[in-house]
Design a protein around this motif. Structure first.
Motif, PDB file in Angstrom:
ATOM      1  N   ASP A  14       0.836  -1.200   0.000  1.00 12.43           N
ATOM      2  CA  ASP A  14       0.000   0.000   0.000  1.00 12.43           C
ATOM      3  C   ASP A  14       0.872   1.251   0.000  1.00 12.43           C
ATOM      4  OD1 ASP A  14      -2.119  -1.727   0.137  1.00 12.43           O
ATOM      5  OD2 ASP A  14      -2.645  -1.272   2.223  1.00 12.43           O
ATOM      6  N   TRP A  15       0.429   2.284  -0.739  1.00 14.23           N
ATOM      7  CA  TRP A  15       1.178   3.542  -0.823  1.00 14.23           C
ATOM      8  C   TRP A  15       0.262   4.668  -0.360  1.00 14.23           C
ATOM      9  CZ3 TRP A  15       3.152   6.234  -5.940  1.00 14.23           C
ATOM     10  CH2 TRP A  15       4.075   7.244  -5.599  1.00 14.23           C
ATOM     11  N   LYS A  16       0.594   5.265   0.773  1.00 13.91           N
ATOM     12  CA  LYS A  16      -0.215   6.346   1.334  1.00 13.91           C
ATOM     13  C   LYS A  16       0.341   7.686   0.883  1.00 13.91           C
ATOM     14  CE  LYS A  16      -2.388   7.727   5.715  1.00 13.91           C
ATOM     15  NZ  LYS A  16      -2.251   9.191   5.526  1.00 13.91           N
ATOM     16  N   ILE A  17      -0.503   8.478   0.232  1.00 11.86           N
ATOM     17  CA  ILE A  17      -0.125   9.821  -0.192  1.00 11.86           C
ATOM     18  C   ILE A  17      -1.195  10.769   0.349  1.00 11.86           C
ATOM     19  CG2 ILE A  17       0.435  11.350  -2.116  1.00 11.86           C
ATOM     20  CD1 ILE A  17       0.940   8.875  -3.821  1.00 11.86           C
ATOM     21  N   GLY A  18      -0.818  11.602   1.285  1.00 12.47           N
ATOM     22  CA  GLY A  18      -1.813  12.457   1.933  1.00 12.47           C
ATOM     23  C   GLY A  18      -2.841  11.602   2.652  1.00 12.47           C
ATOM     24  N   ASP A  19      -4.119  11.827   2.361  1.00 10.75           N
ATOM     25  CA  ASP A  19      -5.190  11.051   2.984  1.00 10.75           C
ATOM     26  C   ASP A  19      -5.627   9.870   2.123  1.00 10.75           C
ATOM     27  OD1 ASP A  19      -5.289  12.748   5.193  1.00 10.75           O
ATOM     28  OD2 ASP A  19      -6.668  14.131   4.174  1.00 10.75           O
ATOM     29  N   SER A  20      -4.968   9.660   0.998  1.00 13.45           N
ATOM     30  CA  SER A  20      -5.349   8.586   0.076  1.00 13.45           C
ATOM     31  C   SER A  20      -4.376   7.422   0.171  1.00 13.45           C
ATOM     32  CB  SER A  20      -5.372   9.108  -1.366  1.00 13.45           C
ATOM     33  OG  SER A  20      -6.324  10.138  -1.525  1.00 13.45           O
ATOM     34  N   VAL A  21      -4.904   6.215  -0.072  1.00 11.60           N
ATOM     35  CA  VAL A  21      -4.086   5.012  -0.068  1.00 11.60           C
ATOM     36  C   VAL A  21      -4.284   4.284  -1.394  1.00 11.60           C
ATOM     37  CG1 VAL A  21      -3.636   2.787   1.013  1.00 11.60           C
ATOM     38  CG2 VAL A  21      -4.227   4.773   2.433  1.00 11.60           C
ATOM     39  N   PHE A  22      -3.182   4.051  -2.104  1.00 16.46           N
ATOM     40  CA  PHE A  22      -3.209   3.256  -3.323  1.00 16.46           C
ATOM     41  C   PHE A  22      -2.798   1.839  -2.938  1.00 16.46           C
ATOM     42  CE2 PHE A  22      -2.641   7.635  -4.559  1.00 16.46           C
ATOM     43  CZ  PHE A  22      -3.541   7.773  -5.611  1.00 16.46           C
ATOM     44  N   LEU A  23      -3.645   0.882  -3.293  1.00 22.75           N
ATOM     45  CA  LEU A  23      -3.534  -0.465  -2.737  1.00 22.75           C
ATOM     46  C   LEU A  23      -2.442  -1.298  -3.401  1.00 22.75           C
ATOM     47  CD1 LEU A  23      -7.316  -1.369  -2.379  1.00 22.75           C
ATOM     48  CD2 LEU A  23      -5.741  -0.503  -0.610  1.00 22.75           C
TER      49      LEU A  23
ATOM     50  N   GLU B 105       3.649  14.334  -4.052  1.00 20.13           N
ATOM     51  CA  GLU B 105       3.206  14.782  -2.729  1.00 20.13           C
ATOM     52  C   GLU B 105       1.701  14.704  -2.539  1.00 20.13           C
ATOM     53  OE1 GLU B 105       6.348  18.001  -1.161  1.00 20.13           O
ATOM     54  OE2 GLU B 105       5.172  18.706  -2.887  1.00 20.13           O
ATOM     55  N   THR B 106       0.948  14.713  -3.647  1.00 15.82           N
ATOM     56  CA  THR B 106      -0.513  14.692  -3.553  1.00 15.82           C
ATOM     57  C   THR B 106      -1.078  13.583  -4.433  1.00 15.82           C
ATOM     58  OG1 THR B 106      -0.647  16.354  -5.325  1.00 15.82           O
ATOM     59  CG2 THR B 106      -0.666  17.159  -3.050  1.00 15.82           C
ATOM     60  N   PRO B 107      -2.203  12.975  -4.033  1.00 16.25           N
ATOM     61  CA  PRO B 107      -2.752  11.825  -4.758  1.00 16.25           C
ATOM     62  C   PRO B 107      -3.207  12.142  -6.185  1.00 16.25           C
ATOM     63  CG  PRO B 107      -4.263  12.553  -3.041  1.00 16.25           C
ATOM     64  CD  PRO B 107      -2.984  13.284  -2.815  1.00 16.25           C
ATOM     65  N   ASP B 108      -3.465  13.415  -6.488  1.00 11.81           N
ATOM     66  CA  ASP B 108      -3.903  13.757  -7.844  1.00 11.81           C
ATOM     67  C   ASP B 108      -2.794  13.587  -8.873  1.00 11.81           C
ATOM     68  OD1 ASP B 108      -2.902  16.150  -6.335  1.00 11.81           O
ATOM     69  OD2 ASP B 108      -3.022  17.053  -8.343  1.00 11.81           O
ATOM     70  N   LYS B 109      -1.558  13.352  -8.409  1.00  8.27           N
ATOM     71  CA  LYS B 109      -0.437  13.116  -9.320  1.00  8.27           C
ATOM     72  C   LYS B 109      -0.401  11.663  -9.805  1.00  8.27           C
ATOM     73  CE  LYS B 109       1.024  17.300  -8.390  1.00  8.27           C
ATOM     74  NZ  LYS B 109       0.772  18.397  -9.353  1.00  8.27           N
ATOM     75  N   VAL B 110      -1.265  10.829  -9.216  1.00 10.92           N
ATOM     76  CA  VAL B 110      -1.270   9.396  -9.523  1.00 10.92           C
ATOM     77  C   VAL B 110      -2.599   9.016 -10.174  1.00 10.92           C
ATOM     78  CG1 VAL B 110      -1.134   7.069  -8.545  1.00 10.92           C
ATOM     79  CG2 VAL B 110       0.280   8.905  -7.595  1.00 10.92           C
ATOM     80  N   THR B 111      -2.526   8.217 -11.239  1.00  7.57           N
ATOM     81  CA  THR B 111      -3.731   7.720 -11.910  1.00  7.57           C
ATOM     82  C   THR B 111      -3.789   6.199 -11.780  1.00  7.57           C
ATOM     83  OG1 THR B 111      -3.703   9.518 -13.527  1.00  7.57           O
ATOM     84  CG2 THR B 111      -4.990   7.558 -14.096  1.00  7.57           C
ATOM     85  N   GLU B 112      -4.907   5.693 -11.293  1.00  5.18           N
ATOM     86  CA  GLU B 112      -5.080   4.247 -11.213  1.00  5.18           C
ATOM     87  C   GLU B 112      -5.489   3.713 -12.581  1.00  5.18           C
ATOM     88  OE1 GLU B 112      -6.371   3.463  -6.591  1.00  5.18           O
ATOM     89  OE2 GLU B 112      -7.957   3.874  -8.059  1.00  5.18           O
ATOM     90  N   ILE B 113      -4.718   2.750 -13.093  1.00  3.13           N
ATOM     91  CA  ILE B 113      -5.049   2.107 -14.365  1.00  3.13           C
ATOM     92  C   ILE B 113      -5.927   0.890 -14.126  1.00  3.13           C
ATOM     93  CG2 ILE B 113      -4.095   0.960 -16.409  1.00  3.13           C
ATOM     94  CD1 ILE B 113      -1.524   2.554 -15.957  1.00  3.13           C
ATOM     95  N   LEU B 114      -5.512   0.058 -13.194  1.00  2.00           N
ATOM     96  CA  LEU B 114      -6.266  -1.151 -12.857  1.00  2.00           C
ATOM     97  C   LEU B 114      -5.984  -1.527 -11.417  1.00  2.00           C
ATOM     98  CD1 LEU B 114      -8.058  -3.539 -13.791  1.00  2.00           C
ATOM     99  CD2 LEU B 114      -5.958  -4.719 -14.485  1.00  2.00           C
ATOM    100  N   VAL B 115      -7.056  -1.738 -10.648  1.00  2.00           N
ATOM    101  CA  VAL B 115      -6.924  -2.166  -9.253  1.00  2.00           C
ATOM    102  C   VAL B 115      -7.539  -3.557  -9.138  1.00  2.00           C
ATOM    103  CG1 VAL B 115      -7.448  -1.677  -6.843  1.00  2.00           C
ATOM    104  CG2 VAL B 115      -7.091   0.219  -8.461  1.00  2.00           C
ATOM    105  N   PRO B 116      -6.733  -4.588  -8.967  1.00  2.00           N
ATOM    106  CA  PRO B 116      -7.273  -5.954  -8.896  1.00  2.00           C
ATOM    107  C   PRO B 116      -8.177  -6.143  -7.683  1.00  2.00           C
ATOM    108  CG  PRO B 116      -4.887  -5.959  -9.229  1.00  2.00           C
ATOM    109  CD  PRO B 116      -5.268  -4.563  -8.872  1.00  2.00           C
TER     110      PRO B 116
END
Length: 267
Positions: free
Chosen positions: A217-226, A242-253
């Motif tokens: 898991d990757w925590k960025i601010g208040d968001s967690v990318f699994l 530094e902020t979750p808006d810099k990351v785009t989820e392509i596919l979350v299994p």
């Protein structure tokens, strides 16, 4: 499959060490395709009085007329790298060649490679792998190859790859076999560290986007990318996420899904 050819390594009771061969895509569709033999490794071993085991090939990207053939004596980790002309079906007499070591190479162009090998004292990690990357130009002695980067002796090893879309060089310093720091080499040959978790898997760059799979898991601010998610990060934002808006989820299994591999045509 490279360009119009299907490459294949074939072994049977007659060809113990194997045949490296190819055929065209149209021929491959036939029930009994005709194969063009590139290297007969039984014959090569006999001619050179060596116990050669074929470990793979590394093609010159976009051209595919040249490649490195990796040969191991008896199948051990250390290998010999020899440049091979695919069209002429022969090793280049004055081509690039690396003697037996735990070698790694990356093609930059037809006359330049990045090389990791045993350069002598202090050039290996404690694990016995190369710890420096050097740029080797055709015609120059290997010992005169230009220094590019290094990892610490306590690290496992260092490696490199060239992104075909952007031409950027990615340098990976493996802290362990599964954890690494990744850097991008800029136009001034300086290394800039990418801000991604050590244990994530980088699948290169696609249209100015870093393609990354998370292994935790990757925590960025208040968001967690699994863990397990496939994400992208715009290259211009990749050095400080530094902020979750810099990351785009392509596919979350989901719980019954797993991403086993990602093929990026640019890497």
């Amino acid at each position: 499959i490279l360009k119009n050819y299907v490459y294949n390594f074939w072994q049977d009771e007659k060809n113990i060490r194997g045949l490296w061969r190819r055929t065209t895509l149209s021929e491959y569709k036939k029930d009994n395709p005709a194969w063009e033999i590139l290297i007969d490794f039984d014959q090569l071993a006999e001619d050179e009085s060596e116990n050669w085991v074929f470990k793979g090939s590394i093609f010159l990207p976009t051209d595919y007329s040249r490649c490195f053939i990796t040969l191991s004596r008896g199948g051990k980790d250390a290998s010999v790298f020899r440049e091979y002309d695919v069209e002429k079906k022969k090793f280049l007499k004055d081509g690039f060649k690396l003697e037996e070591a735990r070698n790694f190479i990356c093609w930059l162009d037809k006359d330049t490679i990045l090389v990791c090998t045993d350069f002598g004292p202090d050039s290996l990690t404690n694990a016995g792998f190369p710890r420096t990357i050097r740029k080797w130009k055709r015609g120059k002695p290997l010992e005169e190859a230009d220094f590019v980067a290094e990892c610490e002796k306590k690290d496992t090893f260092i490696g490199s790859e060239k992104d075909l879309y952007t031409g950027k060089i990615l340098i990976s310093k493996y802290i362990t076999y599964y954890n690494r720091e990744v850097y991008i080499q800029d136009k001034e040959d300086d290394l800039k560290k990418i801000d991604i978790p050590f244990d994530s898997q980088l699948f290169g760059i696609f249209k100015e986007q870093l393609i990354v799979q998370l292994k935790s898991d990757w925590k960025i601010g208040d968001s967690v990318f699994l863990s397990g998610a496939l994400i992208s990060i715009d290259l211009k934002n990749a050095f400080k996420v530094e902020t979750p808006d810099k990351v785009t989820e392509i596919l979350v299994p989901h719980e019954r899904m797993n991403i086993s591999d990602v093929h990026n045509a640019g890497s």
